[in-house]
Design a protein around this motif. Structure first.
Motif, PDB file in Angstrom:
ATOM      1  N   TYR A 420     -42.488 -18.433 -35.543  1.00 35.04           N
ATOM      2  CA  TYR A 420     -43.303 -17.707 -34.572  1.00 35.04           C
ATOM      3  C   TYR A 420     -42.366 -16.904 -33.673  1.00 35.04           C
ATOM      4  O   TYR A 420     -41.536 -17.471 -32.956  1.00 35.04           O
ATOM      5  N   THR A 421     -42.487 -15.597 -33.713  1.00 35.61           N
ATOM      6  CA  THR A 421     -41.664 -14.710 -32.884  1.00 35.61           C
ATOM      7  C   THR A 421     -42.555 -14.012 -31.867  1.00 35.61           C
ATOM      8  O   THR A 421     -43.541 -13.367 -32.230  1.00 35.61           O
ATOM      9  N   THR A 712     -31.975 -17.189 -41.525  1.00 38.19           N
ATOM     10  CA  THR A 712     -31.560 -16.182 -40.555  1.00 38.19           C
ATOM     11  C   THR A 712     -32.754 -15.344 -40.124  1.00 38.19           C
ATOM     12  O   THR A 712     -33.452 -14.772 -40.966  1.00 38.19           O
ATOM     13  N   THR A 713     -33.007 -15.289 -38.822  1.00 39.03           N
ATOM     14  CA  THR A 713     -34.078 -14.441 -38.307  1.00 39.03           C
ATOM     15  C   THR A 713     -33.562 -13.013 -38.150  1.00 39.03           C
ATOM     16  O   THR A 713     -32.355 -12.763 -38.182  1.00 39.03           O
ATOM     17  N   LYS A 714     -34.468 -12.087 -37.970  1.00 42.93           N
ATOM     18  CA  LYS A 714     -34.055 -10.690 -37.806  1.00 42.93           C
ATOM     19  C   LYS A 714     -33.269 -10.500 -36.507  1.00 42.93           C
ATOM     20  O   LYS A 714     -32.168  -9.977 -36.517  1.00 42.93           O
ATOM     21  N   GLN A 715     -33.835 -10.927 -35.406  1.00 41.59           N
ATOM     22  CA  GLN A 715     -33.153 -10.798 -34.126  1.00 41.59           C
ATOM     23  C   GLN A 715     -33.835 -11.711 -33.119  1.00 41.59           C
ATOM     24  O   GLN A 715     -34.175 -11.301 -32.013  1.00 41.59           O
ATOM     25  N   THR A 716     -33.982 -12.993 -33.490  1.00 41.49           N
ATOM     26  CA  THR A 716     -34.711 -13.935 -32.657  1.00 41.49           C
ATOM     27  C   THR A 716     -33.847 -15.150 -32.334  1.00 41.49           C
ATOM     28  O   THR A 716     -33.602 -15.979 -33.216  1.00 41.49           O
ATOM     29  N   PRO A 717     -33.336 -15.278 -31.115  1.00 45.63           N
ATOM     30  CA  PRO A 717     -32.686 -16.534 -30.715  1.00 45.63           C
ATOM     31  C   PRO A 717     -33.706 -17.671 -30.750  1.00 45.63           C
ATOM     32  O   PRO A 717     -34.773 -17.583 -30.142  1.00 45.63           O
ATOM     33  N   VAL A 718     -33.390 -18.729 -31.463  1.00 41.61           N
ATOM     34  CA  VAL A 718     -34.342 -19.818 -31.699  1.00 41.61           C
ATOM     35  C   VAL A 718     -34.264 -20.825 -30.556  1.00 41.61           C
ATOM     36  O   VAL A 718     -33.185 -21.365 -30.260  1.00 41.61           O
ATOM     37  N   LEU A 730     -41.388 -25.769 -38.292  1.00 42.30           N
ATOM     38  CA  LEU A 730     -41.865 -24.773 -37.335  1.00 42.30           C
ATOM     39  C   LEU A 730     -40.689 -24.267 -36.518  1.00 42.30           C
ATOM     40  O   LEU A 730     -39.844 -25.050 -36.070  1.00 42.30           O
ATOM     41  N   VAL A 731     -40.647 -22.959 -36.303  1.00 39.48           N
ATOM     42  CA  VAL A 731     -39.563 -22.317 -35.571  1.00 39.48           C
ATOM     43  C   VAL A 731     -40.177 -21.353 -34.559  1.00 39.48           C
ATOM     44  O   VAL A 731     -41.160 -20.663 -34.868  1.00 39.48           O
ATOM     45  N   GLY A 732     -39.610 -21.303 -33.363  1.00 37.99           N
ATOM     46  CA  GLY A 732     -40.138 -20.405 -32.349  1.00 37.99           C
ATOM     47  C   GLY A 732     -39.050 -19.792 -31.495  1.00 37.99           C
ATOM     48  O   GLY A 732     -38.001 -20.390 -31.255  1.00 37.99           O
ATOM     49  N   GLY A 733     -39.299 -18.559 -31.017  1.00 38.30           N
ATOM     50  CA  GLY A 733     -38.354 -17.865 -30.159  1.00 38.30           C
ATOM     51  C   GLY A 733     -38.877 -16.501 -29.772  1.00 38.30           C
ATOM     52  O   GLY A 733     -39.923 -16.043 -30.261  1.00 38.30           O
ATOM     53  N   GLY A 734     -38.153 -15.845 -28.882  1.00 39.88           N
ATOM     54  CA  GLY A 734     -38.536 -14.504 -28.446  1.00 39.88           C
ATOM     55  C   GLY A 734     -37.655 -13.447 -29.092  1.00 39.88           C
ATOM     56  O   GLY A 734     -36.430 -13.608 -29.163  1.00 39.88           O
ATOM     57  N   PHE A 735     -38.255 -12.384 -29.557  1.00 41.95           N
ATOM     58  CA  PHE A 735     -37.513 -11.327 -30.242  1.00 41.95           C
ATOM     59  C   PHE A 735     -36.585 -10.616 -29.260  1.00 41.95           C
ATOM     60  O   PHE A 735     -36.993 -10.200 -28.170  1.00 41.95           O
ATOM     61  N   LEU A 736     -35.328 -10.499 -29.653  1.00 44.50           N
ATOM     62  CA  LEU A 736     -34.331  -9.823 -28.818  1.00 44.50           C
ATOM     63  C   LEU A 736     -34.159  -8.410 -29.321  1.00 44.50           C
ATOM     64  O   LEU A 736     -33.631  -8.162 -30.399  1.00 44.50           O
TER      65      LEU A 736
END
Length: 744
Positions: A420-421, A712-718, A730-736
Motif C-alpha cells: 500500500y503506497t 524493491t519498491t519504486k520510491q517508497t520508504p517502507v 502486507l507492506v505500507g509506506g508513503g511515496f517519496l
C-alpha cells in the motif's frame, strides 16, 4: 571561569572528614568555610565517593604536576597502541576508547581546565562520530562545571558505568600496557567508570596480510596502523560481536539491583552482571494454537489409514480381523514412540505433530514449544476468561478459517506481497497500521489526524450509515500522531501523539471513546495485545506503560531505559513486553512484576522496531544502524545479525510458523530472511573471515546468507510490514517524490 581546585585544600578537607585534626592554615581555612572547592561538592558533581575523588586528585597532582595535557598525552598514547595492535585484539580494545574519551573530557571540565577540555574535544571527538554521533553532540554542550549538573547526558554518564566485554587475552594486554606505561589516570577511570566483563572466549580470528618487504617506519605510518575512525568503520561493518561500549543503568539502580529485583542471584563476591540477569528463566512458551475440528468424513478416512483401528493388508483386505499379537505389538510401538517424543520434547523443547497433506497422508512436523506461564495466576486466569473464552463466535470462525487456509512458507515457497503506497503524504505521514487481515489500513499523520480506509468494500466498524462508509478521518489529537494500531476485531483503533495522550477510537461512530493521559512527553508508539483488551505505549519520557481499555491510568510502568523508548511489542503469551530505545538497547520486561529480565546490546544506533516470533522463542530488533538482530530469549543471547539494508529499518514481522522474518527499510526495500539459516553459517563465516585493509576502507558489507528475497519498491520508504494469519505479506509506506519529478 572557575579556577582549578587547590590541591592542599582538597587534601586538608579529606583528612578533616576522616577525623584527622591539625593546626595548619589550610585546615583552619577549611574549618572556617573559606576553601575554594569543597570535596563534597566536587564528589556530588562527579557522581563519585569522596574517597574516589581524593584518589583522583592525588594521582593528578602528585604524578602529573596538575598538567591538563596529561589526559591528552595518555589518551593519545592509548589510541596509538590500539591502532598498532593485532587485528584479533583491535576491535575489542577499541571499545574502551569512547568511555575514556568521555570521562577524560568531563574531568578536565570539572577541574576547571576549560581551554584544555575544548582542545581535547576538538582533537578526538571526530574519532567517535561514526559510532556515537548523538552522544558526541550532547557532550559538546558541556563547557563549564555548571553544565555537569544541567546536561542530561553528563548526569547520565557520571552516575552510571559503561558496560564492556573483553576476552581474557585482551584484558591482560590492556592491563599490562597501562601498568607498564604508568597511565594511572586511565586506570582510575576504568576502575571507577567502566564495568569490564571478562570472558574466556578468544578474540575473533581475523587475518591481516602484510608486506614483509616494507622497511620499518614510524608507528603512525606503519601499514598495520589504523586510526580510531578506521577501526570504527570496521566495527560498523563487522557486527557479529558487540565491540561497543554501552550504558545499561543509571544512578542507584545498578546492575546488582536489577538482577536481585528480577529474582536473580549474582555470583558471590561480585556485583551483578548481564550474564546473571540472562540466567533468570523465562516462560517463553505460547498458548496452544486453535485447530480446526475434523469432519466426520475426515475422521473416517483417518480411521481407515495404516495407523487406524482397522488395518488392511494383502492377507486381510477387508480389515475386519487383526491378530491379537499384532495389536499388542502396535500398542507397545505406539507407547515407545510416545515416550521417545516426550523425551525429545523435554530435552530440546521441540515436539512433533501430524500435518495433513493434500493427498490425505500425514507427515511429522517439528514445532518449537517452551515453558508456558502458570495459568493459575490471576493475570492469566483473566486472560483466559476475558480474552480467550469470550471471543465472539465470528472471530473464532474466522480464526479457524485462517488456520485451514494458511500457506506454509519456506525457502522454496515465498509469500505473496501486497504493498500500500500513499501518494502525496511522505512529508506528513508518520506511520501505517493494518488490521489482522489487511482489510483495514490506517495512517498516522502530522496534521493531528488518523486516516482509515476499508480495502474490501465493507463498512468501517460494521456500521454503514455514513455518507462514506469505507473511509474516515479521525480528529482529536492536538499534535502529530506517531503510533497507531487496530484491535483484533477491527472495530476500534488506538493512536498515540506528541500531545502526550493515547486515544481509543470507534470506527463505527468515527468518534473518540477514551483519552488516556499519563505520559509527560510525546508518545512514539502504541501496540495492541494479541487478544485485545491490553495495550502498551512507548514514550519520550523513557518509559513504557501497560494499559487496559477499561482503565484511565496505566497498570504498569516499565522504567529503566536511559533515553527515549521508540518501540514496544507484546509477547504472544501476554507475559512479557519488549522495548527498543534510542539508548541502543532492547529490553524484555515481565508484565506482572514490571521487572526487566533481559537487556540486549549490540546496535550502533537507535532501535526503531522490535518483533516477537509467534512461537515465542525469538525477538528481532532493528533500527538506525540498518542491522537486523535476532535474539534467543531462552538462551539470552544474539543468534545472528542480518546484513543487507543500507538505511534505517523501520518495521519487522514474522511469518505465522516463525520460519521467516521480514524487514522494511528506508532504502525502499523489503527483505525476507530464512530463520532456519541463522546462527551456524554466521559463526563459521566469522571464524574464517579474511579482512584486507583496502577492502575494509571501502566499507562494502556483504549480505547475509539468510537473505531469501528482496522486494524493491519504486520510491517508497517502507514504514510497516506485517504477515496476515494466512501468511500474506502486507507492506505500507508513503511515496517519496523525486526532486526531478517535483520540478517537472
Amino acid at each position: 571561569m572557575h579556577a582549578p581546585p587547590n590541591m592542599d585544600d582538597m587534601v586538608a578537607s579529606y583528612l578533616t572528614l576522616r577525623g584527622y585534626t591539625g593546626n595548619g592554615a589550610a585546615m583552619n581555612a577549611m574549618a572556617m568555610g573559606r576553601g575554594p572547592a569543597q570535596l563534597q561538592e566536587f564528589a556530588r558533581n562527579m557522581g563519585l565517593s569522596m574517597d574516589a575523588c581524593a584518589a583522583n586528585h592525588v594521582l593528578f597532582h602528585g604524578m602529573n604536576k596538575a598538567d591538563p595535557s596529561a589526559y591528552d598525552h595518555a589518551y593519545s598514547k592509548l589510541l596509538q597502541w590500539i591502532g598498532n595492535a593485532l587485528d584479533m585484539y583491535k576491535l575489542e580494545l577499541h571499545a574502551i576508547a569512547f568511555p575514556l574519551f568521555v570521562h577524560c573530557y568531563l574531568e578536565l571540565v570539572s577541574k576547571g581546565f576549560t581551554e584544555a577540555a575544548k582542545e581535547f574535544y576538538e582533537r578526538h571527538a571526530k574519532d567517535h562520530q561514526r559510532l556515537h554521533r548523538i552522544e558526541i553532540r550532547q557532550l559538546g554542550g558541556v563547557l563549564t562545571r555548571e553544565h555537569l549538573t544541567l546536561n542530561e547526558y553528563a548526569k547520565q554518564v557520571l552516575h552510571s558505568k559503561f558496560q564492556i566485554q573483553l576476552s581474557l587475552l585482551s584484558f591482560q594486554l590492556l592491563h599490562t600496557f597501562l601498568s607498564d606505561y604508568q597511565m594511572f589516570l586511565l586506570l582510575y577511570i576504568l576502575n571507577e567508570r567502566v564495568s569490564i566483563s571478562v570472558t574466556s572466549n578468544h578474540p575473533s580470528l581475523v587475518i591481516q596480510p602484510c608486506d614483509s618487504t616494507l622497511s620499518l617506519v614510524d608507528a603512525t605510518e606503519s601499514p598495520m596502523f589504523q586510526t580510531s575512525d578506521d577501526i570504527s568503520r570496521e566495527v560498523e561493518s563487522v557486527p557479529d560481536e558487540n565491540h561497543i561500549a554501552t550504558q545499561i543503568t543509571a544512578g542507584a539502580y545498578d546492575m546488582h539491583h536489577m538482577v536481585t529485583a528480577a529474582g536473580g542471584e549474582p555470583k558471590p563476591g561480585r556485583a551483578g552482571t548481564l550474564e546473571d540477569l540472562h540466567r533468570i528463566p523465562i516462560q517463553w512458551g505460547v498458548f496452544p494454537p486453535r485447530r480446526a475440528p475434523k469432519t466426520n468424513a475426515q475422521a473416517g478416512a483417518d480411521g481407515d489409514g495404516a495407523d487406524g483401528d482397522g488395518v488392511t493388508s494383502p492377507q486381510n483386505p477387508d480389515g475386519d480381523g487383526v491378530s491379537q499379537d499384532t495389536a499388542a505389538d502396535k500398542a507397545k510401538s505406539a507407547q515407545a514412540k510416545a515416550v521417545l517424543l516426550t523425551a525429545v520434547a523435554t530435552a530440546s523443547h521441540a515436539v512433533f505433530q501430524d500435518v495433513d497433506m493434500d493427498d490425505g497422508s500425514a507427515v511429522a512436523k517439528e514445532v518449537i514449544v517452551g515453558p508456558t506461564p502458570d495459568r493459575s495466576t490471576p493475570f492469566h486466569a483473566e486472560i483466559l476468561e476475558k480474552l480467550v473464552l469470550r471471543q465472539p463466535p465470528d472471530l473464532v470462525a474466522e480464526e479457524l478459517q485462517n488456520v485451514s487456509a494458511r500457506l506454509e512458507l519456506s525457502s522454496v515457497q515465498l509469500p505473496s506481497a501486497l504493498c500500500y503506497t500513499v501518494l502525496n503524504a511522505y512529508d506528513h505521514m508518520n506511520n501505517v497500521a493494518f488490521n489482522s487481515s489487511g482489510s483495514v489500513v490506517g495512517a498516522a499523520c502530522d496534521d493531528s489526524t488518523f486516516r482509515v480506509w476499508s480495502q474490501d468494500g465493507h463498512a468501517l466498524g460494521g456500521f454503514g450509515n455514513h455518507k462514506d462508509s469505507t473511509s474516515a478521518t479521525l480528529r482529536g489529537h492536538s499534535g502529530p500522531v506517531y503510533g497507531c494500531a487496530f484491535t483484533p476485531d477491527s472495530r476500534f483503533a488506538l493512536t498515540s501523539s506528541a500531545d502526550t495522550t493515547l486515544r481509543l477510537w470507534s470506527l463505527a461512530s468515527r468518534s473518540n471513546m477514551v483519552c488516556y493521559r499519563a505520559h509527560s512527553y510525546p508518545v512514539w508508539d502504541v501496540a495492541m495485545g494479541p487478544l485485545g483488551y491490553y495495550f502498551a505505549s512507548a514514550s519520550m519520557d523513557r518509559t513504557a506503560r501497560l494499559w487496559s481499555t477499561d482503565r484511565l491510568q496505566p497498570l504498569r510502568i516499565f522504567a529503566g531505559h536511559l533515553s527515549d523508548v521508540e518501540s514496544v511489542a507484546f509477547h504472544p503469551n501476554h507475559h512479557y513486553l519488549a522495548t527498543g530505545s534510542t539508548d541502543k538497547s532492547v529490553r524484555l520486561w515481565d508484565v506482572q512484576s514490571g521487572q526487566c529480565l533481559r537487556v540486549f546490546t549490540g546496535h550502533y544506533g537507535a532501535v526503531h522496531t522490535v518483533a516477537f516470533s509467534p512461537n515465542g522463542r525469538y525477538l528481532a530488533s532493528a533500527g538506525e544502524d540498518a542491522f537486523v538482530n535476532v535474539w534467543d530469549l531462552h538462551m539470552g543471547k544474539r543468534v545472528d545479525t542480518l546484513l543487507g539494508h543500507t538505511k534505517a529499518v523501520y518495521s519487522l514481522g514474522f511469518s505465522q510458523e516463525s520460519s521467516m522474518l521480514v524487514s522494511g527499510s528506508a532504502d525502499h526495500t523489503v527483505r525476507l530472511w530464512d530463520m532456519h539459516r541463522l546462527g551456524v553459517e554466521a559463526v563459521s563465516e566469522k571464524q574464517l573471515a579474511v579482512h584486507v585493509k583496502q577492502k575494509r576502507k571501502t566499507n562494502v558489507v556483504a549480505g547475509s546468507r539468510a537473505l531469501l528475497k528482496t522486494f524493491t519498491t519504486k520510491q517508497t520508504p517502507v514504514v510497516r510490514v506485517q504477515f496476515t494469519p494466512r501468511n500474506l505479506l502486507l507492506v505500507g509506506g508513503g511515496f517519496l517524490q523525486r526532486s526531478d519529478d517535483a520540478a517537472a
